[in-house]
Design a protein around this motif. Structure first.
Motif, PDB file in Angstrom:
ATOM      1  N   ARG A   1       0.822  -1.218   0.000  1.00 29.28           N
ATOM      2  CA  ARG A   1       0.000   0.000   0.000  1.00 29.28           C
ATOM      3  C   ARG A   1       0.854   1.266   0.000  1.00 29.28           C
ATOM      4  NH1 ARG A   1      -5.429  -0.328   0.784  1.00 29.28           N
ATOM      5  NH2 ARG A   1      -6.250  -2.363   1.317  1.00 29.28           N
ATOM      6  N   ASP A   2       2.096   1.168   0.469  1.00 30.70           N
ATOM      7  CA  ASP A   2       2.966   2.346   0.497  1.00 30.70           C
ATOM      8  C   ASP A   2       3.792   2.503  -0.782  1.00 30.70           C
ATOM      9  OD1 ASP A   2       4.701   0.203   0.938  1.00 30.70           O
ATOM     10  OD2 ASP A   2       5.708   1.127   2.647  1.00 30.70           O
ATOM     11  N   ALA A   3       3.620   1.612  -1.757  1.00 33.38           N
ATOM     12  CA  ALA A   3       4.326   1.741  -3.033  1.00 33.38           C
ATOM     13  C   ALA A   3       3.755   2.934  -3.794  1.00 33.38           C
ATOM     14  CB  ALA A   3       4.174   0.479  -3.872  1.00 33.38           C
ATOM     15  N   PRO A   4       4.599   3.664  -4.524  1.00 33.77           N
ATOM     16  CA  PRO A   4       4.074   4.798  -5.298  1.00 33.77           C
ATOM     17  C   PRO A   4       3.052   4.318  -6.327  1.00 33.77           C
ATOM     18  CG  PRO A   4       6.482   4.756  -5.344  1.00 33.77           C
ATOM     19  CD  PRO A   4       6.028   3.486  -4.697  1.00 33.77           C
ATOM     20  N   ARG A   5       1.907   4.935  -6.306  1.00 30.35           N
ATOM     21  CA  ARG A   5       0.888   4.592  -7.299  1.00 30.35           C
ATOM     22  C   ARG A   5       1.358   5.071  -8.658  1.00 30.35           C
ATOM     23  NH1 ARG A   5      -4.719   5.641  -4.005  1.00 30.35           N
ATOM     24  NH2 ARG A   5      -4.228   4.098  -2.411  1.00 30.35           N
ATOM     25  N   GLY A   6       1.162   4.232  -9.643  1.00 29.92           N
ATOM     26  CA  GLY A   6       1.562   4.596 -10.995  1.00 29.92           C
ATOM     27  C   GLY A   6       3.009   4.276 -11.323  1.00 29.92           C
ATOM     28  N   GLN A   7       3.730   3.617 -10.422  1.00 35.30           N
ATOM     29  CA  GLN A   7       5.119   3.253 -10.741  1.00 35.30           C
ATOM     30  C   GLN A   7       5.158   2.255 -11.897  1.00 35.30           C
ATOM     31  OE1 GLN A   7       7.564   1.570  -7.592  1.00 35.30           O
ATOM     32  NE2 GLN A   7       6.404  -0.313  -7.603  1.00 35.30           N
ATOM     33  N   PHE A   8       4.078   1.464 -12.027  1.00 31.59           N
ATOM     34  CA  PHE A   8       3.904   0.561 -13.159  1.00 31.59           C
ATOM     35  C   PHE A   8       2.684   1.052 -13.921  1.00 31.59           C
ATOM     36  CE2 PHE A   8       5.723  -1.943  -9.669  1.00 31.59           C
ATOM     37  CZ  PHE A   8       6.931  -2.278 -10.241  1.00 31.59           C
ATOM     38  N   PRO A   9       2.692   0.977 -15.247  1.00 31.75           N
ATOM     39  CA  PRO A   9       1.561   1.510 -16.015  1.00 31.75           C
ATOM     40  C   PRO A   9       0.298   0.680 -15.806  1.00 31.75           C
ATOM     41  CG  PRO A   9       3.072   0.334 -17.452  1.00 31.75           C
ATOM     42  CD  PRO A   9       3.728   0.395 -16.101  1.00 31.75           C
ATOM     43  N   PRO A  10      -0.877   1.321 -15.856  1.00 30.00           N
ATOM     44  CA  PRO A  10      -2.130   0.580 -15.713  1.00 30.00           C
ATOM     45  C   PRO A  10      -2.234  -0.604 -16.676  1.00 30.00           C
ATOM     46  CG  PRO A  10      -2.569   2.930 -15.653  1.00 30.00           C
ATOM     47  CD  PRO A  10      -1.109   2.765 -16.016  1.00 30.00           C
TER      48      PRO A  10
END
Length: 164
Positions: A39-48
């Motif tokens: 949950r603390d991983a940056p959102r969007g670090q991998f593309p949708p």
């Protein structure tokens, strides 16, 4: 048979036919590219699109597919520790290995939480929550023929980064 489905210029989904014993990191990756299950991983670090490509095989945890760690290589495909904690519930093979102790359940560092399921993680990373492929019984978003055969993969025995 190994194939890939690009998600952007950097990331994609790779399919590996691997029958060896599963290995898993001790805990979900931290560091520069943390595990997307955290949950603390940056959102969007991998593309949708990477989550969309992976959705059909993960909406029910398998049933016999394995979700690899993002820091793995085709030569060393460890399982994703976050997936083992939150997404492998419906994979009978993995559940048997966990119950028998053959595959140890990863732990979480104090204060670390993972998403409750694949759909929750994918939506947090930009996937439309209405995408049927995210849910049990949902329709697939891609056909197998969309996979591109890999003609050359570096066969390396390198250990994964400090994240894995």
């Amino acid at each position: 048979m190994v194939a890939q489905r690009p998600a952007d210029d950097t990331w994609g989904v790779i399919g590996v036919a691997y029958d060896g014993p599963p290995a898993a990191p001790r805990r979900p990756c931290a560091g520069a590219e943390p595990c997307p299950w955290r949950r603390d991983a940056p959102r969007g670090q991998f593309p949708p699109q990477a989550f969309i490509h992976s959705a059909p095989g993960n909406r029910t945890g398998g049933p016999n597919g394995r979700f690899g760690c993002h820091s793995s290589t085709p030569a060393r495909p460890p399982l994703c520790a976050g997936w083992l904690l939150a997404g492998a519930d419906h994979n009978p093979q993995i559940q048997d290995l966990l119950r028998s102790g053959t595959l140890p359940l990863p732990d979480l560092a104090d204060g670390t939480e993972v998403y409750g399921n694949y759909a929750e993680m994918a939506v947090a990373n930009g996937v439309d929550p209405a995408l049927p492929a995210l849910y049990p019984g949902g329709s697939p978003v891609d056909d197998e023929e969309d996979f591109l055969p890999m003609t050359a993969l570096a066969d390396t025995d390198e250990e994964p980064s400090e994240n894995g």
